[in-house]
Design a protein around this motif. Sequence first.
Motif, short mmCIF file in Angstrom:
data_model
loop_
_atom_site.label_atom_id
_atom_site.label_comp_id
_atom_site.label_asym_id
_atom_site.label_seq_id
_atom_site.Cartn_x
_atom_site.Cartn_y
_atom_site.Cartn_z
N ARG A 143 10.34 7.27 6.07
CA ARG A 143 11.48 7.24 6.98
C ARG A 143 12.69 6.65 6.30
N LEU A 144 13.84 7.25 6.62
CA LEU A 144 15.10 6.64 6.23
C LEU A 144 15.71 6.06 7.49
N GLU A 145 15.86 4.75 7.52
CA GLU A 145 16.46 4.09 8.68
C GLU A 145 17.88 3.75 8.28
N VAL A 146 18.84 4.40 8.95
CA VAL A 146 20.22 4.31 8.51
C VAL A 146 21.02 3.35 9.38
N GLY A 147 21.75 2.44 8.76
CA GLY A 147 22.57 1.47 9.47
C GLY A 147 23.72 2.14 10.20
N GLN A 148 24.19 1.47 11.24
CA GLN A 148 25.24 2.07 12.08
C GLN A 148 26.48 2.47 11.30
N GLY A 149 26.83 1.67 10.31
CA GLY A 149 28.04 1.96 9.57
C GLY A 149 27.91 3.13 8.61
N LEU A 175 20.48 0.23 4.69
CA LEU A 175 19.60 1.40 4.76
C LEU A 175 18.20 1.01 4.33
N LEU A 176 17.22 1.43 5.11
CA LEU A 176 15.83 1.15 4.76
C LEU A 176 15.13 2.46 4.43
N PHE A 177 14.57 2.51 3.24
CA PHE A 177 13.77 3.66 2.82
C PHE A 177 12.33 3.18 2.88
N MET A 178 11.61 3.65 3.89
CA MET A 178 10.26 3.13 4.11
C MET A 178 9.21 4.20 3.89
N ILE A 235 20.73 -0.93 0.07
CA ILE A 235 19.58 -0.05 0.23
C ILE A 235 18.32 -0.84 -0.07
N GLN A 236 17.33 -0.69 0.81
CA GLN A 236 16.09 -1.42 0.65
C GLN A 236 14.93 -0.43 0.57
N LEU A 237 14.07 -0.64 -0.41
CA LEU A 237 12.87 0.19 -0.52
C LEU A 237 11.67 -0.63 -0.07
N TYR A 238 10.90 -0.08 0.84
CA TYR A 238 9.77 -0.84 1.39
C TYR A 238 8.57 0.10 1.51
N ILE A 239 7.53 -0.21 0.73
CA ILE A 239 6.35 0.64 0.72
C ILE A 239 5.18 -0.15 1.29
N VAL A 240 4.54 0.39 2.31
CA VAL A 240 3.39 -0.31 2.90
C VAL A 240 2.12 0.50 2.69
N LYS A 241 0.99 -0.21 2.74
CA LYS A 241 -0.30 0.46 2.63
C LYS A 241 -0.58 1.26 3.89
N SER A 242 -0.37 0.59 5.01
CA SER A 242 -0.71 1.20 6.29
C SER A 242 0.18 0.60 7.37
N LEU A 243 0.37 1.36 8.45
CA LEU A 243 1.20 0.87 9.55
C LEU A 243 0.38 0.09 10.57
N GLU A 244 -0.92 0.05 10.36
CA GLU A 244 -1.83 -0.68 11.26
C GLU A 244 -1.61 -0.33 12.71
N ASP A 245 -1.69 0.94 13.00
CA ASP A 245 -1.61 1.46 14.38
C ASP A 245 -0.24 1.35 15.03
N GLU A 246 0.77 0.98 14.29
CA GLU A 246 2.11 1.00 14.88
C GLU A 246 2.75 2.34 14.56
N SER A 247 3.73 2.70 15.39
CA SER A 247 4.44 3.93 15.06
C SER A 247 5.44 3.61 13.95
N LEU A 248 5.71 4.60 13.12
CA LEU A 248 6.61 4.38 11.99
C LEU A 248 7.99 3.94 12.47
N GLU A 249 8.51 4.66 13.46
CA GLU A 249 9.86 4.36 13.94
C GLU A 249 9.90 3.00 14.64
N LYS A 301 18.02 -7.38 8.84
CA LYS A 301 19.47 -7.21 9.03
C LYS A 301 20.18 -6.80 7.74
N LEU A 302 19.70 -5.69 7.20
CA LEU A 302 20.28 -5.19 5.95
C LEU A 302 21.74 -4.79 6.16
N GLY A 303 22.52 -4.98 5.12
CA GLY A 303 23.91 -4.56 5.18
C GLY A 303 24.83 -5.65 5.68
#
Lengths: 191, 236
Positions: B107-113, B95-98, B60-74, B85-87
């Motif tokens: 967002r919770l980005e969940v790995g295939q497994g 798993l990425l908890f962003m 599990i990875q926790l990642y906190i950013v200030k801003s997405l700089e005009d990118e979409s979260l997903e 390439k977590l996992g």
Amino acid sequence: MRVLQILTLCIFFTSCGMQSIPTALNEVEAQWAEVQNQYKRRSDLIPNLVNVVKGYASHEKETLTAVISARAQATKINLHVDQLTPQTMKQFQKAQAGLSSALSKLMMVSERYPNLKANQNFRDLQHQLEGTENRITVSRNRYIQSIKQFNNLITVPPTSWYNSFFLKHSKKPQFKVENLEKVQNAPKVEF
Amino acid sequence: MMKRTIIFLYILFLSQLSFAKEIPSLTGPVIDEAGILSPTTKAAFERILRGFKKQYGPQIQLYIVKSLEDESLEGYSIKVVDKWKLGDEKKDDGLLFMISMKEKKMRLEVGQGLEGTLTDMKAGRIVDHLRSHFKKGEYEKGIYVGLNFIIKVLGGDIKNIPQVRKKHKGQNFGPFLIFALFILFSLFRRGHGTAFLLGSSYNSFGGGGFSSGGGDFGGWSGGGGGFSGGGASGSW
């Protein structure tokens, strides 16, 4: 001496496309399967979604039937990689885009029903739908990448020579941005 | 020839990406670019996530950013996991908890497994639950609750995770001092527009300091896990 010949042959074949073209084709196949898989996942969610919405918003019949018929249209088209041509791709995309717009209309309509929005079942389905839409985007992007790789191999020399002599694959169609005009005429936000 | 074409395409690709938000290198289980976590909380979260990986497997990875700089979260989060390439490569259990502070999105980005156990629905419920904490500004508490949920869904228990502590030794002060100086230096220089250059060297330095400082910690890197866009997002 024999070893040397085999080695040279090996080096020749590995760089000529004997390996890389089939590998790229396999990748395209896998990515395309994933795209279809995710679209199928979306259409599998729809009966449940329609049922839940029906319970709260029964007089939105028109929107609901639009979703059901768009789903029927979309599930009709199943394509194997070999069947991918610009023509079939266009049909596939049109059907799926039809379902997308019917669905987004349904979700917009459901905003008007606070009880529906508070329903846990509906919220769960909403999450599943959002998740699936995101998976569709990801799988489409990966398909686009794999197609780019494949099309490069069969059109850019030297691998294209091998293709035109032996494999004779033709270029695979890419996803196109739907309703390009609509995108270009996107509403402007004014303050 | 082919290689050259690939390199050329790659450079072209990179040059087009230069306006997009840069993805940092993976230096530890908690990356807090926004600076919302206190040092003790950050260390505690890191202990939990390292302990969980050691005991149960998933990364599990926790990642906190200030801003997405005009990118979409997903769009950004899938790029992040494709890079990190977590996992595990075979289990795909990353798993990425962003969290993005400016856009107030998570967002919770969940790995295939892990998609089978932590379904989009469950991820969505977790996100819904955290919203109330984040709205009140209780970020540390919200994240803790979130990690608790995630760990529970993945079959673990946050209480069972051994609290590995970093040993304090005199000779480990050297890298720490340099590290602290670097932070000070980069903070000082931030106003002069060289933050980008210093930021990247500061990142790689942080990675080095980490592995030399913790005797009983392994490194923290991705194992080649695959993601296909599963998970859930929400805003607060």
